[in-house]
Design a protein around this motif. Structure first.
Motif, PDB file in Angstrom:
ATOM      1  N   LYS A 449       0.821  -1.219   0.000  1.00  0.00           N
ATOM      2  CA  LYS A 449       0.000   0.000   0.000  1.00  0.00           C
ATOM      3  C   LYS A 449       0.858   1.275   0.000  1.00  0.00           C
ATOM      4  O   LYS A 449       0.569   2.243   0.702  1.00  0.00           O
ATOM      5  CB  LYS A 449      -0.957   0.012   1.183  1.00  0.00           C
ATOM      6  CG  LYS A 449      -1.987  -1.108   1.104  1.00  0.00           C
ATOM      7  CD  LYS A 449      -3.001  -1.029   2.229  1.00  0.00           C
ATOM      8  CE  LYS A 449      -4.018  -2.169   2.083  1.00  0.00           C
ATOM      9  NZ  LYS A 449      -5.025  -2.132   3.165  1.00  0.00           N
ATOM     10  N   GLN A 450       1.904   1.221  -0.799  1.00  0.00           N
ATOM     11  CA  GLN A 450       2.755   2.411  -0.934  1.00  0.00           C
ATOM     12  C   GLN A 450       2.087   3.432  -1.866  1.00  0.00           C
ATOM     13  O   GLN A 450       1.320   3.072  -2.767  1.00  0.00           O
ATOM     14  CB  GLN A 450       4.120   2.023  -1.504  1.00  0.00           C
ATOM     15  CG  GLN A 450       4.989   1.189  -0.597  1.00  0.00           C
ATOM     16  CD  GLN A 450       6.387   1.026  -1.180  1.00  0.00           C
ATOM     17  OE1 GLN A 450       6.970   1.970  -1.721  1.00  0.00           O
ATOM     18  NE2 GLN A 450       6.938  -0.183  -1.062  1.00  0.00           N
ATOM     19  N   ARG A 451       2.451   4.699  -1.644  1.00  0.00           N
ATOM     20  CA  ARG A 451       2.035   5.775  -2.531  1.00  0.00           C
ATOM     21  C   ARG A 451       3.241   6.697  -2.725  1.00  0.00           C
ATOM     22  O   ARG A 451       4.173   6.712  -1.903  1.00  0.00           O
ATOM     23  CB  ARG A 451       0.860   6.570  -1.940  1.00  0.00           C
ATOM     24  CG  ARG A 451      -0.436   5.778  -1.770  1.00  0.00           C
ATOM     25  CD  ARG A 451      -0.992   5.303  -3.103  1.00  0.00           C
ATOM     26  NE  ARG A 451      -2.275   4.601  -2.923  1.00  0.00           N
ATOM     27  CZ  ARG A 451      -2.408   3.309  -2.746  1.00  0.00           C
ATOM     28  NH1 ARG A 451      -1.333   2.527  -2.709  1.00  0.00           N
ATOM     29  NH2 ARG A 451      -3.604   2.764  -2.611  1.00  0.00           N
ATOM     30  N   PRO A 452       3.277   7.483  -3.782  1.00  0.00           N
ATOM     31  CA  PRO A 452       4.417   8.390  -3.991  1.00  0.00           C
ATOM     32  C   PRO A 452       4.665   9.278  -2.769  1.00  0.00           C
ATOM     33  O   PRO A 452       3.721   9.702  -2.080  1.00  0.00           O
ATOM     34  CB  PRO A 452       3.979   9.213  -5.208  1.00  0.00           C
ATOM     35  CG  PRO A 452       3.037   8.321  -5.953  1.00  0.00           C
ATOM     36  CD  PRO A 452       2.303   7.570  -4.896  1.00  0.00           C
ATOM     37  N   ASN A 453       5.935   9.558  -2.526  1.00  0.00           N
ATOM     38  CA  ASN A 453       6.329  10.347  -1.364  1.00  0.00           C
ATOM     39  C   ASN A 453       5.960  11.815  -1.526  1.00  0.00           C
ATOM     40  O   ASN A 453       6.170  12.429  -2.582  1.00  0.00           O
ATOM     41  CB  ASN A 453       7.846  10.207  -1.149  1.00  0.00           C
ATOM     42  CG  ASN A 453       8.320  11.035   0.026  1.00  0.00           C
ATOM     43  OD1 ASN A 453       7.815  10.887   1.136  1.00  0.00           O
ATOM     44  ND2 ASN A 453       9.297  11.907  -0.220  1.00  0.00           N
ATOM     45  N   ILE A 454       5.400  12.417  -0.467  1.00  0.00           N
ATOM     46  CA  ILE A 454       5.042  13.843  -0.462  1.00  0.00           C
ATOM     47  C   ILE A 454       6.029  14.562   0.459  1.00  0.00           C
ATOM     48  O   ILE A 454       6.033  14.335   1.679  1.00  0.00           O
ATOM     49  CB  ILE A 454       3.602  14.053   0.030  1.00  0.00           C
ATOM     50  CG1 ILE A 454       2.625  13.417  -0.965  1.00  0.00           C
ATOM     51  CG2 ILE A 454       3.299  15.532   0.201  1.00  0.00           C
ATOM     52  CD1 ILE A 454       1.173  13.527  -0.546  1.00  0.00           C
ATOM     53  N   PRO A 455       6.899  15.442  -0.081  1.00  0.00           N
ATOM     54  CA  PRO A 455       7.897  16.150   0.735  1.00  0.00           C
ATOM     55  C   PRO A 455       7.225  17.026   1.810  1.00  0.00           C
ATOM     56  O   PRO A 455       6.155  17.585   1.589  1.00  0.00           O
ATOM     57  CB  PRO A 455       8.644  17.011  -0.287  1.00  0.00           C
ATOM     58  CG  PRO A 455       8.389  16.360  -1.609  1.00  0.00           C
ATOM     59  CD  PRO A 455       7.010  15.785  -1.510  1.00  0.00           C
ATOM     60  N   ASN A 456       7.906  17.150   2.944  1.00  0.00           N
ATOM     61  CA  ASN A 456       7.369  17.963   4.036  1.00  0.00           C
ATOM     62  C   ASN A 456       7.267  19.442   3.652  1.00  0.00           C
ATOM     63  O   ASN A 456       6.399  20.158   4.147  1.00  0.00           O
ATOM     64  CB  ASN A 456       8.258  17.814   5.289  1.00  0.00           C
ATOM     65  CG  ASN A 456       8.151  16.415   5.879  1.00  0.00           C
ATOM     66  OD1 ASN A 456       7.106  15.782   5.785  1.00  0.00           O
ATOM     67  ND2 ASN A 456       9.238  15.935   6.491  1.00  0.00           N
ATOM     68  N   ARG A 457       8.158  19.892   2.755  1.00  0.00           N
ATOM     69  CA  ARG A 457       8.166  21.311   2.396  1.00  0.00           C
ATOM     70  C   ARG A 457       6.881  21.731   1.683  1.00  0.00           C
ATOM     71  O   ARG A 457       6.555  22.909   1.631  1.00  0.00           O
ATOM     72  CB  ARG A 457       9.383  21.642   1.528  1.00  0.00           C
ATOM     73  CG  ARG A 457       9.376  20.952   0.174  1.00  0.00           C
ATOM     74  CD  ARG A 457      10.605  21.350  -0.656  1.00  0.00           C
ATOM     75  NE  ARG A 457      10.614  20.704  -1.968  1.00  0.00           N
ATOM     76  CZ  ARG A 457       9.946  21.148  -3.015  1.00  0.00           C
ATOM     77  NH1 ARG A 457       9.236  22.259  -2.911  1.00  0.00           N
ATOM     78  NH2 ARG A 457       9.998  20.508  -4.164  1.00  0.00           N
ATOM     79  N   TRP A 458       6.141  20.783   1.133  1.00  0.00           N
ATOM     80  CA  TRP A 458       4.896  21.139   0.427  1.00  0.00           C
ATOM     81  C   TRP A 458       3.859  21.715   1.399  1.00  0.00           C
ATOM     82  O   TRP A 458       2.974  22.452   0.995  1.00  0.00           O
ATOM     83  CB  TRP A 458       4.315  19.897  -0.254  1.00  0.00           C
ATOM     84  CG  TRP A 458       5.070  19.487  -1.495  1.00  0.00           C
ATOM     85  CD1 TRP A 458       6.275  19.981  -1.927  1.00  0.00           C
ATOM     86  CD2 TRP A 458       4.688  18.485  -2.439  1.00  0.00           C
ATOM     87  NE1 TRP A 458       6.667  19.359  -3.077  1.00  0.00           N
ATOM     88  CE2 TRP A 458       5.711  18.426  -3.435  1.00  0.00           C
ATOM     89  CE3 TRP A 458       3.616  17.623  -2.558  1.00  0.00           C
ATOM     90  CZ2 TRP A 458       5.668  17.545  -4.510  1.00  0.00           C
ATOM     91  CZ3 TRP A 458       3.558  16.747  -3.627  1.00  0.00           C
ATOM     92  CH2 TRP A 458       4.570  16.704  -4.611  1.00  0.00           C
ATOM     93  N   GLN A 459       3.971  21.378   2.678  1.00  0.00           N
ATOM     94  CA  GLN A 459       2.979  21.854   3.646  1.00  0.00           C
ATOM     95  C   GLN A 459       3.135  23.349   3.931  1.00  0.00           C
ATOM     96  O   GLN A 459       2.212  23.985   4.446  1.00  0.00           O
ATOM     97  CB  GLN A 459       3.112  21.064   4.961  1.00  0.00           C
ATOM     98  CG  GLN A 459       3.087  19.555   4.776  1.00  0.00           C
ATOM     99  CD  GLN A 459       1.886  19.076   3.974  1.00  0.00           C
ATOM    100  OE1 GLN A 459       0.755  19.508   4.223  1.00  0.00           O
ATOM    101  NE2 GLN A 459       2.118  18.193   3.009  1.00  0.00           N
ATOM    102  N   SER A 460       4.307  23.893   3.607  1.00  0.00           N
ATOM    103  CA  SER A 460       4.536  25.321   3.873  1.00  0.00           C
ATOM    104  C   SER A 460       4.048  26.213   2.735  1.00  0.00           C
ATOM    105  O   SER A 460       4.060  27.438   2.858  1.00  0.00           O
ATOM    106  CB  SER A 460       6.033  25.568   4.119  1.00  0.00           C
ATOM    107  OG  SER A 460       6.787  25.184   2.971  1.00  0.00           O
ATOM    108  N   CYS A 461       3.619  25.633   1.636  1.00  0.00           N
ATOM    109  CA  CYS A 461       3.093  26.398   0.495  1.00  0.00           C
ATOM    110  C   CYS A 461       1.616  26.048   0.344  1.00  0.00           C
ATOM    111  O   CYS A 461       1.255  24.862   0.219  1.00  0.00           O
ATOM    112  CB  CYS A 461       3.868  26.049  -0.777  1.00  0.00           C
ATOM    113  SG  CYS A 461       3.159  26.754  -2.289  1.00  0.00           S
ATOM    114  N   ASP A 462       0.758  27.065   0.374  1.00  0.00           N
ATOM    115  CA  ASP A 462      -0.690  26.807   0.317  1.00  0.00           C
ATOM    116  C   ASP A 462      -1.081  26.004  -0.920  1.00  0.00           C
ATOM    117  O   ASP A 462      -1.870  25.067  -0.831  1.00  0.00           O
ATOM    118  CB  ASP A 462      -1.460  28.134   0.322  1.00  0.00           C
ATOM    119  CG  ASP A 462      -1.407  28.817   1.668  1.00  0.00           C
ATOM    120  OD1 ASP A 462      -1.079  28.133   2.658  1.00  0.00           O
ATOM    121  OD2 ASP A 462      -1.691  30.027   1.737  1.00  0.00           O
TER     122      ASP A 462
END
Length: 503
Positions: A449-462
């Motif tokens: 049940k893997q999915r592509p990785n979402i970088p943490n830095r994306w949370q700082s950009c709306d």
């Protein structure tokens, strides 16, 4: 003596009466038509009489016998026999005859006003007889002038690949653009050009350069009357895919700015081999896969691109009811290589060869008989483990949404925020080999049940935060929990509207 004279005179008068009486008795009796007599016939020793008069807009006739009492002893004709004029606000005319029995049946009389009308009609007929040939001559002259003018404007076609298959005879004025031609012939149906026109255009296309390669064949850049077109060439072994894709593209009401514009379907046969052509709009930026590999995006470009893809998919998935409605369509092979990037930065979904349509009346899915099953890297979990209910059309739409989430991840990686962005990669690039098998994808997606990785830095950009949230809601393992394409479209549209207000 006096008495004898009187007697003589009386005898003379008696003899005269007897003489004239016998003459009268032996005179000819004439049978005439009579409209007020028993059996429609009368007899007279005078004339057969006919009268015509006008009753409103109609002419009526009267027939009868004319007795001796009306005779003028001098000319044996009366004023009744030949008269015309106006009486009681109506015109009339009369005539007599004694040629033969029922001679008044064949008398044709004209009312005084009829003469004037016939004269007028005669003038009109003469005018028409002159005017019509003149108009015809003028029309012929105008057509000849137009043909001569078009011949002067004719621009020769560039040399074609096969002179037998692509005649140099143009079917349209060179100033007519391909886009205009499609717009005026679709009548809002979105089904592309009529077949006859399709064939005429396809045979005038010059192939310029190959721009893509796939399992089905090749994609070429072509030229038609100075305009670029894309020519997808199928091998004869892929006839089923070619026919299916052409059929889907010509679905009523399918044409949309975020669906690749279909132009024509044709085949070329030189006796030794057959090519199956599918002609569409040409977009010089190429596929989204190619574009992202060499270009980074700013935030507005990323949102615009993602919104256009979701808008196109929502249109595909939409069931438009009505006599000229559109059935709901699921793509089944949505990926970055099957999406084209337009000059304005928006996208158009292409490659509908595996698409399925929903028949709302029978609630069935017309699944094509095709050995191609889509691209394994973008397959939803239920497709990989074969648990999808193929009898239920919504299952196909949910599989499209899963693939859309992976495409959003590819786009978001190339978004340049503060000079920071990621290299372009395909989904699961770090979990499976470049050409994974079904078993490898099933292990990663369904078991682990893997999915592509979402970088943490994306949370700082709306914007990237919104995109990452949408991705996660697109690739839920449980298909029924995924968003619809329409909801994704509305979410991105609302976000863009809010950003425009802030600016």
């Amino acid at each position: 003596m006096q008495r004898t004279t009187i007697t003589y005179v009386l005898c003379l008068i008696w003899l005269c009466q007897l003489c004239f009486g016998s003459i009268e008795k032996t005179s000819k009796t004439l049978k005439c038509r009579c409209d007020n007599c028993k059996n429609g016939t009368c007899e007279t020793e005078g004339y057969c009489f006919t009268m015509v008069y006008r009753d409103g807009q109609h002419k009526k006739y009267g027939y009868r016998c004319l007795k001796n009492i009306f005779f003028n002893p001098k000319d044996k004709r009366t004023d009744y026999c030949k008269a015309e004029g106006v009486a009681n606000y109506s015109t009339f005319a009369t005539a007599c005859c004694d040629d033969s029995d029922f001679c008044n049946s064949g008398l044709v009389l004209l009312l005084p006003i009829d003469d004037l009308q016939e004269s007028k009609w005669g003038t009109v007929q003469i005018a028409v007889a002159i005017a019509v040939p003149c108009l015809v001559i003028c029309l012929v002259v105008l057509i000849l002038v137009k043909c001569w003018h078009n011949k002067r404007l004719h621009i020769p076609l560039p040399p074609v690949e096969d002179s037998m298959e692509a005649p140099n005879l143009p079917i349209l004025n060179s100033r007519v653009s391909l886009k205009y031609m499609i717009e005026i012939t679709t009548s809002g149906s979105g089904s592309g050009l009529p077949l006859l026109v399709q064939r005429s255009i396809a045979r005038q296309i010059q192939l310029v350069d190959t721009i893509g390669q796939g399992r089905f064949g090749e994609v070429w850049k072509g030229r038609w009357r100075g305009e670029n077109v894309a020519v997808k060439i199928f091998s004869s072994r892929e006839e089923r895919s070619w026919f299916r894709e052409a059929e889907i593209y010509q679905t009523v009401m399918l044409r949309h700015e975020n669906i690749l514009g279909f132009i024509a379907a044709d085949n070329k046969d030189n006796g030794t081999w057959t090519q199956l052509w599918l002609i569409t709009d040409y977009h010089e930026h190429g596929s989204l896969f190619d574009y992202l590999g060499k270009t980074t995006l700013d935030v507005p470009s990323m949102i615009r691109m993602a919104l256009s893809i979701s808008t196109g998919l929502a249109h595909l998935h939409m069931d438009i009811m009505g006599t000229q409605g559109k059935p709901a369509i699921a793509h089944r092979d949505l990926k970055s290589k099957n999406i084209l990037v337009k000059l304005n930065g928006t996208c158009a979904i292409g490659d509908l060869g595996l698409a399925v349509r929903h028949d709302v009346t029978t609630d069935t899915v017309d699944i094509p008989l095709n050995h191609r099953v889509g691209t394994k890297r973008y397959m939803a979990p239920e497709v990989l483990d074969e648990s999808m209910n193929i009898e239920h059309f919504d299952s196909f739409k949910r599989a499209d949404v899963y693939a859309l989430g992976l495409i959003f991840w590819e786009i978001a990686r190339r978004c340049n925020v503060g000079g920071i962005y990621d290299d372009y990669q395909l989904p699961f690039y770090d979990a499976v080999p470049p050409d994974p098998t079904i078993e490898e994808m099933r292990r990663v997606v369904c078991v682990e049940k893997q999915r592509p990785n979402i970088p943490n830095r994306w949370q700082s950009c709306d914007a990237l935060h919104v995109m990452s949230k949408l991705m996660k809601e697109c690739w839920y393992h449980n298909a029924t929990a995924r968003l619809t394409a329409l909801r994704i479209k509305k979410t991105l549209s609302n976000y863009r509207a809010l950003e425009e207000i802030k600016m």
